[in-house]
Design a protein around this motif. Structure first.
Motif, PDB file in Angstrom:
ATOM      1  N   ILE A  88     -75.752  -7.131 -30.233  1.00 32.86           N
ATOM      2  CA  ILE A  88     -74.849  -6.874 -29.339  1.00 32.86           C
ATOM      3  C   ILE A  88     -73.773  -6.126 -30.112  1.00 32.86           C
ATOM      4  O   ILE A  88     -73.651  -6.727 -31.330  1.00 32.86           O
ATOM      5  CB  ILE A  88     -74.617  -7.996 -28.392  1.00 32.86           C
ATOM      6  CG1 ILE A  88     -74.043  -9.322 -29.235  1.00 32.86           C
ATOM      7  CG2 ILE A  88     -75.817  -8.362 -27.584  1.00 32.86           C
ATOM      8  CD1 ILE A  88     -73.413 -10.299 -28.543  1.00 32.86           C
ATOM      9  N   ARG A  89     -73.189  -5.478 -29.434  1.00 31.57           N
ATOM     10  CA  ARG A  89     -71.892  -4.719 -29.892  1.00 31.57           C
ATOM     11  C   ARG A  89     -70.771  -5.848 -30.255  1.00 31.57           C
ATOM     12  O   ARG A  89     -70.757  -6.518 -29.543  1.00 31.57           O
ATOM     13  CB  ARG A  89     -71.351  -3.737 -29.396  1.00 31.57           C
ATOM     14  CG  ARG A  89     -72.319  -2.566 -29.232  1.00 31.57           C
ATOM     15  CD  ARG A  89     -71.859  -1.389 -28.206  1.00 31.57           C
ATOM     16  NE  ARG A  89     -70.821  -0.735 -28.672  1.00 31.57           N
ATOM     17  CZ  ARG A  89     -70.269   0.360 -27.941  1.00 31.57           C
ATOM     18  NH1 ARG A  89     -70.617   0.733 -26.793  1.00 31.57           N
ATOM     19  NH2 ARG A  89     -69.376   1.122 -28.559  1.00 31.57           N
ATOM     20  N   TYR A  90     -69.860  -5.715 -31.249  1.00 28.58           N
ATOM     21  CA  TYR A  90     -69.068  -6.647 -31.573  1.00 28.58           C
ATOM     22  C   TYR A  90     -67.868  -6.429 -30.622  1.00 28.58           C
ATOM     23  O   TYR A  90     -67.383  -5.406 -30.315  1.00 28.58           O
ATOM     24  CB  TYR A  90     -68.400  -6.164 -32.891  1.00 28.58           C
ATOM     25  CG  TYR A  90     -69.169  -6.515 -34.081  1.00 28.58           C
ATOM     26  CD1 TYR A  90     -69.420  -8.141 -34.326  1.00 28.58           C
ATOM     27  CD2 TYR A  90     -69.266  -5.791 -35.156  1.00 28.58           C
ATOM     28  CE1 TYR A  90     -70.200  -8.517 -35.305  1.00 28.58           C
ATOM     29  CE2 TYR A  90     -69.823  -6.135 -36.642  1.00 28.58           C
ATOM     30  CZ  TYR A  90     -70.440  -7.698 -36.579  1.00 28.58           C
ATOM     31  OH  TYR A  90     -71.270  -7.911 -37.458  1.00 28.58           O
ATOM     32  N   ALA A  91     -67.481  -7.719 -29.927  1.00 29.43           N
ATOM     33  CA  ALA A  91     -66.096  -7.828 -29.411  1.00 29.43           C
ATOM     34  C   ALA A  91     -65.184  -8.209 -30.696  1.00 29.43           C
ATOM     35  O   ALA A  91     -65.565  -8.573 -31.725  1.00 29.43           O
ATOM     36  CB  ALA A  91     -66.384  -8.953 -28.535  1.00 29.43           C
ATOM     37  N   LEU A  92     -63.881  -8.444 -30.066  1.00 29.12           N
ATOM     38  CA  LEU A  92     -62.810  -8.453 -31.321  1.00 29.12           C
ATOM     39  C   LEU A  92     -62.962  -9.700 -32.237  1.00 29.12           C
ATOM     40  O   LEU A  92     -63.217  -9.712 -33.409  1.00 29.12           O
ATOM     41  CB  LEU A  92     -61.334  -8.438 -30.797  1.00 29.12           C
ATOM     42  CG  LEU A  92     -60.398  -8.712 -31.855  1.00 29.12           C
ATOM     43  CD1 LEU A  92     -60.325  -7.337 -32.915  1.00 29.12           C
ATOM     44  CD2 LEU A  92     -59.106  -8.416 -31.094  1.00 29.12           C
ATOM     45  N   GLY A  93     -63.282 -10.929 -31.447  1.00 25.45           N
ATOM     46  CA  GLY A  93     -63.437 -12.289 -32.240  1.00 25.45           C
ATOM     47  C   GLY A  93     -64.406 -12.180 -33.039  1.00 25.45           C
ATOM     48  O   GLY A  93     -64.597 -12.690 -34.368  1.00 25.45           O
ATOM     49  N   GLN A  94     -65.783 -11.567 -32.722  1.00 22.60           N
ATOM     50  CA  GLN A  94     -66.795 -11.443 -33.491  1.00 22.60           C
ATOM     51  C   GLN A  94     -66.714 -10.633 -34.845  1.00 22.60           C
ATOM     52  O   GLN A  94     -67.233 -10.860 -35.729  1.00 22.60           O
ATOM     53  CB  GLN A  94     -68.032 -10.912 -32.866  1.00 22.60           C
ATOM     54  CG  GLN A  94     -68.719 -11.923 -31.378  1.00 22.60           C
ATOM     55  CD  GLN A  94     -69.431 -11.072 -30.421  1.00 22.60           C
ATOM     56  OE1 GLN A  94     -69.100 -10.087 -30.368  1.00 22.60           O
ATOM     57  NE2 GLN A  94     -70.339 -11.810 -29.927  1.00 22.60           N
ATOM     58  N   ALA A  95     -66.098  -9.615 -34.486  1.00 23.10           N
ATOM     59  CA  ALA A  95     -65.898  -8.605 -35.659  1.00 23.10           C
ATOM     60  C   ALA A  95     -64.723  -9.150 -36.721  1.00 23.10           C
ATOM     61  O   ALA A  95     -65.162  -8.926 -37.906  1.00 23.10           O
ATOM     62  CB  ALA A  95     -65.370  -7.210 -34.956  1.00 23.10           C
ATOM     63  N   ALA A  96     -63.816 -10.034 -36.117  1.00 17.23           N
ATOM     64  CA  ALA A  96     -62.848 -10.663 -37.143  1.00 17.23           C
ATOM     65  C   ALA A  96     -63.951 -11.673 -37.840  1.00 17.23           C
ATOM     66  O   ALA A  96     -63.326 -11.510 -39.302  1.00 17.23           O
ATOM     67  CB  ALA A  96     -61.906 -11.260 -36.220  1.00 17.23           C
ATOM     68  N   LYS A  97     -64.672 -12.163 -37.264  1.00 11.13           N
ATOM     69  CA  LYS A  97     -65.190 -13.332 -37.972  1.00 11.13           C
ATOM     70  C   LYS A  97     -66.199 -12.634 -39.092  1.00 11.13           C
ATOM     71  O   LYS A  97     -66.281 -13.104 -40.233  1.00 11.13           O
ATOM     72  CB  LYS A  97     -66.229 -14.230 -36.964  1.00 11.13           C
ATOM     73  CG  LYS A  97     -66.872 -15.310 -37.697  1.00 11.13           C
ATOM     74  CD  LYS A  97     -67.798 -16.153 -36.728  1.00 11.13           C
ATOM     75  CE  LYS A  97     -68.710 -17.216 -37.467  1.00 11.13           C
ATOM     76  NZ  LYS A  97     -69.327 -17.921 -36.312  1.00 11.13           N
ATOM     77  N   ALA A  98     -66.853 -11.580 -38.765  1.00 15.95           N
ATOM     78  CA  ALA A  98     -67.872 -10.820 -39.691  1.00 15.95           C
ATOM     79  C   ALA A  98     -66.958 -10.339 -40.787  1.00 15.95           C
ATOM     80  O   ALA A  98     -67.405 -10.213 -42.178  1.00 15.95           O
ATOM     81  CB  ALA A  98     -68.557  -9.656 -38.744  1.00 15.95           C
ATOM     82  N   ALA A  99     -65.619  -9.776 -40.501  1.00 19.04           N
ATOM     83  CA  ALA A  99     -64.818  -9.102 -41.617  1.00 19.04           C
ATOM     84  C   ALA A  99     -64.309 -10.228 -42.328  1.00 19.04           C
ATOM     85  O   ALA A  99     -64.456 -10.017 -43.773  1.00 19.04           O
ATOM     86  CB  ALA A  99     -63.674  -8.565 -41.009  1.00 19.04           C
ATOM     87  N   ASN A 100     -63.992 -11.286 -41.845  1.00 23.21           N
ATOM     88  CA  ASN A 100     -63.341 -12.595 -42.431  1.00 23.21           C
ATOM     89  C   ASN A 100     -64.710 -13.058 -43.702  1.00 23.21           C
ATOM     90  O   ASN A 100     -64.100 -13.247 -44.792  1.00 23.21           O
ATOM     91  CB  ASN A 100     -63.087 -13.514 -41.840  1.00 23.21           C
ATOM     92  CG  ASN A 100     -62.059 -14.576 -42.694  1.00 23.21           C
ATOM     93  OD1 ASN A 100     -61.468 -14.318 -43.792  1.00 23.21           O
ATOM     94  ND2 ASN A 100     -61.896 -15.922 -42.225  1.00 23.21           N
ATOM     95  N   THR A 101     -65.576 -13.123 -42.973  1.00 26.63           N
ATOM     96  CA  THR A 101     -66.863 -13.712 -43.839  1.00 26.63           C
ATOM     97  C   THR A 101     -67.175 -12.429 -45.171  1.00 26.63           C
ATOM     98  O   THR A 101     -67.276 -13.198 -46.158  1.00 26.63           O
ATOM     99  CB  THR A 101     -68.239 -13.813 -42.829  1.00 26.63           C
ATOM    100  OG1 THR A 101     -67.839 -14.752 -42.064  1.00 26.63           O
ATOM    101  CG2 THR A 101     -69.464 -14.311 -43.756  1.00 26.63           C
TER     102      THR A 101
END
Length: 196
Positions: A88-101
């Motif tokens: 599924i495409r990233y929502a903001l929270g998911q994208a932020a978590k992936a970027a931080n990881t």
């Protein structure tokens, strides 16, 4: 001269005021970089101070926004997260978590920012993506999300992409068709099957 004069301190003559040093230009590593068509939502630093961007790629007619994660140090780029057996495409929270990881583990040094291609280069890049897509026996819808992974390279707005795809549909009507969705008012594109 008396002996006492040798041990008497005299005030030092003030040095002439030095000119303020010119501020050194820091290399651009993404803090203020705003690529067209990719509004930056968040920035993270990796371990070597390269920036990991979270940028909005699209917004659907219902107001849901989608994001990508791109590292300006290594070539990490992600637009989707796996949920059970599908992506599924990233929502903001998911994208932020992936970027931080990613920022927590990446050690790549900052690299030069991707240059924005000129109009002709961007147009030919978009057209090459469309013509390289597989043309099956049945026609299938082309979603603008199919271009999310190329947004950083393209650096164009969703409206620009739609305009170029519409022009391509007119020029190469055997490859691509365009229609307006009567329910949402959005433009829909369809990859047509290859003629036999």
């Amino acid at each position: 001269m008396a002996l006492i004069d040798l041990f008497t301190r005299k005030p030092a003559t003030p040095a002439p005021p030095a000119e303020a040093p010119e501020p050194e230009a820091w290399p651009e590593i993404g803090e203020t970089w705003k690529p067209e068509g990719l509004p930056i939502a968040e920035r993270y630093y990796n371990q070597a101070h390269a920036v990991v961007l979270v940028a909005r790629t699209d917004q659907d007619p219902y107001g849901t926004s989608y994001y990508l994660v791109a590292c300006l140090g290594c070539h990490f780029l992600s637009t989707r997260t796996k949920h059970e057996t599908f992506y599924i495409r990233y929502a903001l929270g998911q994208a932020a978590k992936a970027a931080n990881t990613h920022a927590g583990t990446c050690r790549a040094l900052p690299r030069e920012l991707p240059a924005r291609p000129d109009e002709d280069t961007a147009r030919s890049l978009l057209r090459s993506w469309v013509t390289a897509m597989p043309r099956r026996d049945l026609d299938h819808d082309l979603d603008l999300a199919d271009f999310d992974s190329g947004r950083l390279e393209l650096q164009r707005t969703t409206e620009w992409i739609q305009t170029e795809l519409t022009a391509l549909a007119i020029e190469q009507s055997d490859v691509l068709s365009v229609r307006h969705d009567e329910h949402t008012g959005t433009v829909r594109f369809r990859i047509l099957p290859q003629p036999h």
